[in-house]
Design an enzyme around this catalytic site. Structure first.
Site, mmCIF file in Angstrom:
data_model
loop_
_atom_site.group_PDB
_atom_site.id
_atom_site.type_symbol
_atom_site.label_atom_id
_atom_site.label_comp_id
_atom_site.label_asym_id
_atom_site.label_seq_id
_atom_site.Cartn_x
_atom_site.Cartn_y
_atom_site.Cartn_z
ATOM 1 N N HIS A 175 15.688 -5.647 9.202
ATOM 2 C CA HIS A 175 14.730 -4.887 10.011
ATOM 3 C C HIS A 175 15.472 -3.726 10.652
ATOM 4 O O HIS A 175 16.443 -3.961 11.390
ATOM 5 C CB HIS A 175 14.128 -5.784 11.091
ATOM 6 C CG HIS A 175 13.482 -7.007 10.538
ATOM 7 N ND1 HIS A 175 12.113 -7.122 10.411
ATOM 8 C CD2 HIS A 175 14.001 -8.168 10.044
ATOM 9 C CE1 HIS A 175 11.821 -8.303 9.871
ATOM 10 N NE2 HIS A 175 12.947 -8.959 9.651
ATOM 11 N N GLU A 226 10.274 -19.831 7.828
ATOM 12 C CA GLU A 226 11.370 -19.599 8.776
ATOM 13 C C GLU A 226 11.048 -20.382 10.054
ATOM 14 O O GLU A 226 11.635 -21.421 10.324
ATOM 15 C CB GLU A 226 11.517 -18.098 9.066
ATOM 16 C CG GLU A 226 12.618 -17.782 10.079
ATOM 17 C CD GLU A 226 12.498 -16.381 10.697
ATOM 18 O OE1 GLU A 226 11.413 -15.784 10.695
ATOM 19 O OE2 GLU A 226 13.526 -15.908 11.240
HETATM 20 N N1 ADE Z 1 11.139 -9.492 13.066
HETATM 21 C C1 ADE Z 1 12.418 -9.197 13.217
HETATM 22 N N2 ADE Z 1 13.199 -10.244 12.905
HETATM 23 C C2 ADE Z 1 12.363 -11.239 12.529
HETATM 24 C C3 ADE Z 1 12.547 -12.572 12.077
HETATM 25 N N3 ADE Z 1 13.763 -13.122 11.952
HETATM 26 N N4 ADE Z 1 11.448 -13.296 11.806
HETATM 27 C C4 ADE Z 1 10.226 -12.763 11.925
HETATM 28 N N5 ADE Z 1 10.011 -11.525 12.331
HETATM 29 C C5 ADE Z 1 11.064 -10.763 12.638
HETATM 30 ZN ZN ZN Z 2 13.299 -10.863 8.909
#
Ligand code: ADE
Ligand code: ZN
Length: 320
Positions: free
Chosen positions: A9, A188
């Site tokens: 990101h 995640e």
């Molecule tokens: N935005 C930035 N990092 C993130 C992550 N690890 N999981 C979900 N959204 C995100």
């Molecule tokens: Zn991410």
């Protein structure tokens, strides 16, 4: 060791030094979020708060050009030959900048980095899941219409425990019909059901993380069988305590099950990582040797959202 990164990101790639420079320019107090040269957070929600506060300090085209140039220069210095960065028009708008100007700044940074080091990079527009389906649809429409050749993909990040993938299917249809590569964060913060629903409703070629698919052997077989590529970010997962240490991270298990896996740093300074560290930890904890790590880079380039001519040129650099 040539490296390639598919999952980072851009707002989350701003290190504390750069963020503090921005804070000085805009007169912001970052003491709740940065202490002793490190980002301060203790769970996903407080991570996002620090992330959003830092992102709010990038406000002009030139701020974003410098951010992309700075990050890609650092990647190239670590041996990366290819990078895809996630870009978030919603974060730009929250900083008072139009998505168009945001994209222009980032594209300029990508071009500067390529001229300086040769690093090849593309951009994946992301929608933010917890901003809701309408916002994600607007991001998809922007990606589809932006007419910027460096934008080659669309994805979704944010709070995975918010909403249902079904709610976002239309956004992903818009992006797919525009010919963009599709990825989505799943598996995640939420379990295997979230990955299955993302596959069913959003039809991605790649999954951001996807590691909690390991909770369901049938789903692991589906991922392997369909050739879905997992953008694994082990240091992020361990820092966010998705898994209790590298020894409990499922990447080796997913590889044994023939899933295609890659390595990325996600939001490197937040998780005290870098693309170099991801490769090093994979060597240390997952027993990967040079050949295995070379295969990781090859898988990433094969899964890159890029034109075939550039892909072949990148693959040729690997075999040299
Ligand atoms: N935005 C930035 N990092 C993130 C992550 N690890 N999981 C979900 N959204 C995100
Ligand atoms: Zn991410």
């Amino acid at each position: 060791m040539p490296k390639a990164e598919l999952h980072c990101h851009i707002e989350g790639a701003a290190d504390t030094e750069l963020v503090m420079q921005q804070a000085a320019i805009y007169g912001a107090d970052m003491s709740p979020f940065i202490r002793d040269g490190a980002f301060v957070w203790h769970d996903f929600t407080s991570f996002l708060a620090a992330y959003d506060a830092s992102a709010s300090l990038f406000r002009t085209e030139e701020d974003y050009a410098r951010l992309a140039e700075h990050y890609l220069a650092s990647l190239a210095g670590q041996g990366a030959i290819y990078s895809e960065i996630f870009i978030s028009p919603d974060h730009a708008m929250r900083s008072g900048l139009s998505p168009r100007a945001y994209l222009g700044g980032l594209a300029e940074g990508v071009r500067r980095a390529k001229a300086a080091s040769g690093i090849e990079a593309r951009m994946i527009v992301i929608g933010v899941r917890h901003f809701g389906a309408e916002a994600v649809e607007a991001a998809a429409r922007f990606a589809a219409d932006c007419d910027e050749p460096l934008v080659t993909g669309f994805g979704m990040a944010g709070e995975e425990r918010h909403g249902n993938p079904r709610d976002y299917a239309h956004a992903f249809d818009i992006a797919r019909e525009a010919g963009l590569g599709i990825t989505v964060h799943a598996g995640e913060l939420a379990g295997w059901e979230s990955v299955a629903a993302a596959l069913d409703h959003l039809r991605p070629a790649r999954i951001g993380h996807g590691v909690r698919a390991v909770e369901n052997p049938d789903l692991v077989r589906r991922i392997a069988g369909e050739g879905i590529v997992l953008e694994c970010c082990p240091c992020s997962n361990v820092a966010l305590q998705i898994f209790d240490g590298f020894e409990n991270h499922p990447l080796p298990q997913l590889m044994v099950a023939d899933c295609k896996v890659t390595l990325s740093s996600d939001d490197p300074p937040y998780f005290r990582t870098s693309i170099r560290r991801e490769y090093e930890e994979a060597r240390r904890h997952f027993g990967m040797d040079d050949t295995a790590l070379g295969d990781i880079t090859r898988t990433a380039i094969e899964a890159a959202f890029i034109d075939e001519k550039t892909r072949q040129a990148l693959l040729a650099r690997l075999s040299r």
